[in-house]
Design a protein around this motif. Sequence first.
Motif, short mmCIF file in Angstrom:
data_model
loop_
_atom_site.label_atom_id
_atom_site.label_comp_id
_atom_site.label_asym_id
_atom_site.label_seq_id
_atom_site.Cartn_x
_atom_site.Cartn_y
_atom_site.Cartn_z
N TYR A 98 40.09 29.81 34.06
CA TYR A 98 40.97 30.92 34.41
C TYR A 98 40.24 31.77 35.44
O TYR A 98 39.15 32.28 35.18
N ALA A 99 40.81 31.92 36.62
CA ALA A 99 40.19 32.69 37.70
C ALA A 99 40.99 33.96 37.95
O ALA A 99 42.22 33.93 38.06
N LEU A 100 40.27 35.07 38.06
CA LEU A 100 40.90 36.38 38.27
C LEU A 100 40.32 37.06 39.50
O LEU A 100 39.12 36.96 39.78
N ALA A 101 41.17 37.76 40.22
CA ALA A 101 40.73 38.56 41.37
C ALA A 101 41.74 39.69 41.57
O ALA A 101 42.76 39.77 40.86
N GLY A 102 41.44 40.57 42.53
CA GLY A 102 42.40 41.61 42.88
C GLY A 102 42.80 42.49 41.71
O GLY A 102 41.97 42.95 40.93
N LYS A 103 44.11 42.71 41.58
CA LYS A 103 44.62 43.61 40.54
C LYS A 103 44.32 43.10 39.13
O LYS A 103 44.08 43.89 38.22
N LEU A 159 31.53 35.92 40.22
CA LEU A 159 31.41 35.13 41.44
C LEU A 159 31.63 36.04 42.65
O LEU A 159 32.62 36.79 42.69
N GLY A 160 30.73 35.95 43.63
CA GLY A 160 30.91 36.75 44.83
C GLY A 160 29.68 36.68 45.71
O GLY A 160 28.81 35.82 45.53
N PHE A 161 29.60 37.61 46.66
CA PHE A 161 28.44 37.69 47.55
C PHE A 161 27.42 38.65 46.95
O PHE A 161 27.75 39.76 46.54
N ALA A 162 26.18 38.21 46.90
CA ALA A 162 25.12 39.02 46.29
C ALA A 162 24.81 40.26 47.12
O ALA A 162 24.81 40.22 48.35
N VAL A 189 37.76 29.74 46.19
CA VAL A 189 37.65 29.60 44.73
C VAL A 189 38.34 28.33 44.27
O VAL A 189 37.81 27.57 43.43
N ARG A 190 39.50 28.07 44.81
CA ARG A 190 40.23 26.86 44.45
C ARG A 190 39.41 25.60 44.77
O ARG A 190 39.35 24.66 43.97
#
Length: 226
Positions: free
Chosen positions: A48-53, A196-199, A26-27
Amino acid sequence: MDVFKAVASRYSCRAFLPTPVPEKTVRDIVERAARAPSAGNMQPWRVYALAGKRIEELKTLMMPRMATELPKGEGTDYTIYPEPLGEPYKTRRFRVGELLYQAIHIPREDKPARYRQYARNYQFFGAPVALFFARESAHGPAQWADIGGYLQTVCLLARGYGLHTCPQQAWVSFNRTVRKFLNLPSHLMIYSGMALGFADESALINSWRSPREPLEAFASLEGFEV
């Protein structure tokens, strides 16, 4: 993946696998996308990127609100579609909506089912990464266009990693919630979200593609000798 394949294979993915995306990926995407052009090299984007918790916290916050606040939400900071929406744009927008719901066998008259599908925007369609793009409130149309170029560059770079995206202006309808959640400075406003991710290639909703007009409908070419 070369740029031609990236452009041709990009689509707005609406069903993702839970497979995590590494922070370094992502970075890299977000950093490389800064090569997008901007007027005067202002680079007016803020990401602003978010993931996880963190992404789970936002999903949990939004979930109970879906039954009572759709489709209007909190209102928007800016008008996404002109009113009234003239032709041919009204027809194009209507058609793409019909294609989406036809793909998942939801008839026009089943509004509850349509709202449930629309509510999946606020779960990022199951994506493990959420991106928010913000802009200076004082900036004008040129900077809006610059951020759009940045957003498209993110989409194409994601394809280089085998990832898919879904730009989501739907989040503008909950701009106050997003502002508070991200602790957004008062001089910034949300331009768009993005999943954003794997389809999930097996999902019916990923089985269709929005149509595009032929070249003659939007472009003219003059003076070429070959």
